[in-house]
Design an enzyme around this catalytic site. Structure first.
Site: not given
Ligand code: 5GP
Ligand code: ZN
Length: 114
Positions: A30-31, A87, A93-94, A100, A102
């Site tokens: 994740d960035i 999510n 909070g998507q 995806h 997490h």
């Protein structure tokens, strides 16, 4: 999907180091990590969210989850523990509408999540 960020990452049109890759699944870090280990595991196929997961795609979702478990092992967090999160839509909070999972770990997690 032509303009989907995660499709572009899966096709390697946007630079992201893949930490897992097979025919149907890719994963990358994740960035904006929320834990010492925070990776995203995605199907190569564009599915916007859990709400669009079709019958017949159960096996693909199983492959995504199995890839997440393999990645947890590769990252060395499988024994201590880790969390998998999907999510779905606004209240969860998507922000990226390509399904995806997490993978979060490397620290103690709180429950319930915020
Ligand atoms: P969501 O909020 O949709 O469940 O999660 C989307 C995640 O994608 C966020 O944790 C966000 O930091 C991550 N993200 C957004 N854009 C990029 C990107 O360009 N590269 C990477 N590696 N992660 C991204
Ligand atoms: Zn996509």
């Amino acid at each position: 999907m032509e303009d989907c960020l995660f499709c572009k990452i899966a096709r390697q049109e946007i630079k992201a180091r893949l930490v897992y890759e097979d025919e149907e699944v890719v994963a990358f870090d994740d960035i904006n990590p929320q834990a010492p280990v925070h990776s995203l595991v995605i199907p190569r196929k564009h599915i916007p969210s859990m709400n669009q997961l079709s019958e017949g795609e159960e096996r693909l979702l199983g492959k995504v989850l199995t890839a997440a478990r393999k990645l947890a092992e590769a990252k060395g967090i499988h024994q201590k523990g880790y969390r998998l999160v999907v999510n779905t839509n606004a209240e969860a909070g998507q922000t990226v509408f390509h399904l995806h999972v997490h993978l979060l770990g490397g620290r103690a997690m709180h429950w319930p999540p915020g």
